[in-house]
Design a protein around this motif. Structure first.
Motif, PDB file in Angstrom:
ATOM      1  N   ALA A  68       0.854  -1.189   0.000  1.00 24.92           N
ATOM      2  CA  ALA A  68       0.000   0.000   0.000  1.00 24.92           C
ATOM      3  C   ALA A  68       0.888   1.237   0.000  1.00 24.92           C
ATOM      4  O   ALA A  68       2.052   1.172   0.430  1.00 24.92           O
ATOM      5  N   GLU A 100      -3.492  -2.088  -0.662  1.00 20.17           N
ATOM      6  CA  GLU A 100      -2.703  -2.697  -1.745  1.00 20.17           C
ATOM      7  C   GLU A 100      -3.505  -2.707  -3.039  1.00 20.17           C
ATOM      8  O   GLU A 100      -2.935  -2.651  -4.136  1.00 20.17           O
ATOM      9  N   PHE A 162       0.623  -8.781   0.540  1.00 20.76           N
ATOM     10  CA  PHE A 162       0.021  -8.742   1.893  1.00 20.76           C
ATOM     11  C   PHE A 162      -1.327  -9.449   2.008  1.00 20.76           C
ATOM     12  O   PHE A 162      -1.866  -9.523   3.090  1.00 20.76           O
ATOM     13  N   ARG A 176       1.836  -7.588   9.260  1.00 22.93           N
ATOM     14  CA  ARG A 176       2.509  -6.363   8.831  1.00 22.93           C
ATOM     15  C   ARG A 176       3.827  -6.696   8.112  1.00 22.93           C
ATOM     16  O   ARG A 176       4.541  -7.605   8.514  1.00 22.93           O
ATOM     17  N   GLY A 177       4.067  -5.966   7.046  1.00 23.15           N
ATOM     18  CA  GLY A 177       5.270  -6.241   6.239  1.00 23.15           C
ATOM     19  C   GLY A 177       5.095  -7.443   5.327  1.00 23.15           C
ATOM     20  O   GLY A 177       6.048  -7.909   4.703  1.00 23.15           O
ATOM     21  N   GLY A 178       3.855  -7.943   5.232  1.00 22.48           N
ATOM     22  CA  GLY A 178       3.586  -9.214   4.543  1.00 22.48           C
ATOM     23  C   GLY A 178       3.791  -9.206   3.033  1.00 22.48           C
ATOM     24  O   GLY A 178       3.831 -10.285   2.420  1.00 22.48           O
ATOM     25  N   SER A 179       3.960  -8.031   2.431  1.00 20.33           N
ATOM     26  CA  SER A 179       4.181  -8.016   0.978  1.00 20.33           C
ATOM     27  C   SER A 179       5.495  -8.689   0.595  1.00 20.33           C
ATOM     28  O   SER A 179       5.615  -9.255  -0.493  1.00 20.33           O
ATOM     29  N   ASP A 180       6.481  -8.638   1.500  1.00 23.57           N
ATOM     30  CA  ASP A 180       7.746  -9.342   1.232  1.00 23.57           C
ATOM     31  C   ASP A 180       7.463 -10.833   1.060  1.00 23.57           C
ATOM     32  O   ASP A 180       8.024 -11.496   0.182  1.00 23.57           O
TER      33      ASP A 180
HETATM   34  N1  ASP Z   1       0.938  -2.582   3.720  1.00 20.47           N
HETATM   35  C1  ASP Z   1       1.279  -3.608   4.679  1.00 20.47           C
HETATM   36  C2  ASP Z   1       1.977  -2.995   5.876  1.00 20.47           C
HETATM   37  O1  ASP Z   1       2.124  -1.792   5.947  1.00 20.47           O
HETATM   38  C3  ASP Z   1       2.080  -4.718   4.074  1.00 20.47           C
HETATM   39  C4  ASP Z   1       3.442  -4.330   3.550  1.00 20.47           C
HETATM   40  O2  ASP Z   1       3.709  -3.145   3.350  1.00 20.47           O
HETATM   41  O3  ASP Z   1       4.252  -5.223   3.345  1.00 20.47           O
HETATM   42  O4  ASP Z   1       2.343  -3.719   6.765  1.00 20.47           O
END
Ligand code: ASP
Ligand code: ADP
Ligand code: MG
Length: 428
Positions: A68, A100, A162, A176-180
Motif C-alpha cells: 500500500a 494494496e 500482503f 505487517r510487512g507481509g508483501s515481502d
Molecule cells: N501494507 C502492509 C503494511 O504496511 C504490508 C506491507 O507493506 O508489506 O504492513
C-alpha cells in the motif's frame, strides 16, 4: 528471465513515486540480468526510442508485487481502532487489504499509460490461498496458471502484496510487512530467477543505517543470518519471507527503488566465501517483558501457561526460568507489544498460579548475528563487556548457534546498537 519485483510503501508513496516504479519496471523488461547481475544495465527510458525498444523486445517477464502507499495501512488500522482496541479480525482484513488494491491498480494504470501491457490482480485474482488465521494468515498454495498465462500473453502482472483468500473465499492478510512474503512466495511458486525487494535502502547493512550512520552495506548474506536479523527487528525484510526463500532456494536481492546500486544478495551460506564472525546487529523495540514471580514449581505449569498463550495465538520469545526454591520459581518471557493486551487476558486466567504478574513495556532487545560465532569463542563476552562499559544493564539473555539476544532498558536501545557495532568493528 522471470523476475518478481516487490516495491514497498515508501517506493509507492505518491503518484510521482509510482511513476518512478513504473519506469523502473519498464527498464527491467529489457535489462540484461544474465551473469548474476554483473551486466545489468538500467535504461533511463528518457528517450522515446528506449521506450519503443522496451515495448518491442522485452526479454524478461515481470511480476510486480506492491505494498500500500506509505502510511495507508496504519491509517486504515487507526480508523478501525476508533471503534474498539481489538477490531474483529475478519473485517479488519477486509479494510487493510484495500490499501494494496489501490496501489496495484495505480501502478498498472501508469504502466498501461506508458504504452506497456499490464494488468493488476488482487489476492483473490492471483489465487493466493491462505489459512483462516486473519491478520497473520499463512500462505498454503498459489495457483499460478492464470499468472503464467498472462505472462505468456506479454503482460506485466501487478499483484497486491500482503493478502490472500481463505477456503471460504474471505480476504485474509499476512501480517505487517507481509508483501515481502507475497513476493517470495510468488517467486518460489513461479520458479522465478530472482526476487528483488525494493525499499528506501540500497541493501542490507551491518545495522539499521538510521540508527548508526557508520553502518556498512553487505554484498552477500546467508539466509540464516538474514532470518535472525529480520526476526530480531531488522524490518528491511519480513522474517517469514526469508524463511520461505531459504526453503525454496529463492535468491533475493535487496535493493533501493531510488538508486541503481546492485544491492545485497541473500543466498545460501555455501555461496559466501568470506564469513565474518559478526555480520550484523538488529534492534527490536516492539517487545514487552512479562514476569511471573513465585509460580508453583511443578511439572506441567510451563506447558499450561505457554499452551494457553499459544491457543490465543501469541508469539512468545526469550523464555527464562530460574531454578526453583521452596517449590516456587520465577518465569520471564517477552511478547510483541502489539499482543500484550491479548496476553494480559490469558494471563488473568493463570493468575492463581503466581504471586505476582508484572509487565514492562519499556524494554528493547538488541541482537548480534553471525555464522562465524559457531566456531569462535568470546563473542558473547565482548558484548557484555562493552555494554558494561556504557553502564547498560542486561536484563535477559538468550542465544542460538548464530545469535546472542540481550534484553535492555528501552532508553539504552540505540546506544547499545552503536556500542556493539563499534565493539565488533562493523564500521571498518
Ligand atoms: N501494507 C502492509 C503494511 O504496511 C504490508 C506491507 O507493506 O508489506 O504492513
Ligand atoms: P518497505 O516499506 O519498502 O517495505 P521497510 O521500511 O519495511 O521498507 O524497510 C526498510 C527500512 O529497514 C530501512 O529504511 C531501514 O531503516 C530499515 N532497516 C533496519 N535494519 C536494516 C538493515 N540491517 N539494513 C538495511 N535497512 C535496515
Ligand atoms: Mg517492509
Amino acid at each position: 528471465m522471470l523476475l518478481v519485483q516487490k516495491y514497498g510503501g515508501t517506493s509507492m508513496g505518491d503518484t510521482q513515486r509510482i511513476q518512478n516504479v513504473a519506469t523502473r519496471v519498464a527498464a527491467s523488461l529489457v535489462a540484461d540480468y544474465t551473469n548474476k547481475f554483473q551486466k545489468e544495465k538500467q535504461h533511463s527510458l528518457e528517450s522515446k526510442q528506449d521506450l519503443k525498444n522496451t515495448i518491442l523486445s522485452p526479454h524478461n517477464k515481470i511480476v510486480v508485487v506492491v505494498s500500500a502507499m506509505g502510511g495507508v495501512t496504519d491509517e486504515l488500522l487507526n480508523y478501525a481502532k476508533c471503534f474498539t482496541p481489538l477490531p474483529n479480525e475478519r473485517d479488519l482484513d477486509m479494510a487493510l487489504s484495500s490499501g494494496e488494491q489501490i496501489s496495484a491498480a495505480l501502478l498498472s494504470i501508469a504502466l498501461n499509460a506508458m504504452g506497456l501491457k499490464s494488468i493488476a490482480l488482487n489476492g483473490r485474482q492471483a489465487k493466493i490461498f491462505t489459512d483462516s488465521n486473519h491478520t497473520k494468515a499463512r500462505i498454503q498454495h498459489i495457483d499460478t496458471g492464470y499468472i503464467l498465462n498472462l505472462l505468456d500473453e506479454g503482460y506485466i502482472v501487478v499483484v497486491t502484496g500482503f493478502q490472500g483468500l481463505n477456503e471460504k473465499g474471505d480476504i485474509t492478510t499476512l501480517g505487517r510487512g507481509g508483501s515481502d512474503l507475497s513476493a517470495v512466495a510468488l517467486a518460489g511458486a513461479l520458479y522465478a530467477d530472482y526476487c528483488e525487494i525494493y525499499s528506501d535502502v540500497d541493501g542490507i547493512y551491518t545495522t539499521d543505517p538510521r540508527i548508526e550512520a557508520k553502518a556498512k552495506k553487505i554484498d552477500k548474506i546467508s539466509y540464516d543470518e538474514m532470518l535472525e536479523l529480520a526476526s530480531m527487528g531488522a524490518k528491511v525484510l519480513l522474517n517469514r519471507s526469508v524463511e520461505l526463500a531459504k526453503k525454496w532456494n529463492v535468491p533475493i536481492y535487496a535493493k533501493s527503488s531510488f538508486s541503481d546500486d546492485k544491492g545485497t544478495l541473500i543466498t545460501t551460506e555455501d555461496n559466501i566465501m568470506e564469513k565474518p564472525i559478526v555480520s550484523g546487529i538488529a534492534l527490536d523495540k516492539n517487545q514487552a517483558r512479562v514476569s511471573l514471580i513465585g509460580i508453583k514449581d511443578k511439572p506441567g505449569i510451563a506447558a499450561e501457561l505457554f499452551g494457553k498463550l499459544a491457543n490465543a495465538n501469541i508469539n512468545v520469545d526469550m523464555i527464562v526460568q530460574t531454578i526453583g526454591r521452596d517449590s516456587k520459581t520465577n518465569l520471564d518471557f517477552t511478547v510483541p507489544k502489539t499482543e500484550l493486551e491479548k496476553a494480559k487476558i490469558t494471563l488473568n486466567e493463570f493468575s492463581a498460579n503466581a504471586d505476582i504478574i508484572d509487565f514492562d513495556n519499556e524494554v528493547a532487545i538488541v541482537t548480534i548475528v553471525g555464522v562465524g560465532m559457531k566456531s569462535h569463542s568470546g563473542v558473547a563476552a565482548k558484548a557484555f563487556e562493552s555494554l558494561a562499559n556504557d553502564n547498560i544493564n542486561i536484563r535477559m539473555i538468550s542465544t542460538s548457534e548464530i545469535k546472542i539476544s540481550i534484553l535492555i532498558d528501552l532508553k539504552y536501545a540505540e546506544l547499545s546498537v552503536r556500542t556493539l557495532h563499534t565493539a565488533y568493528n562493523l564500521d571498518k
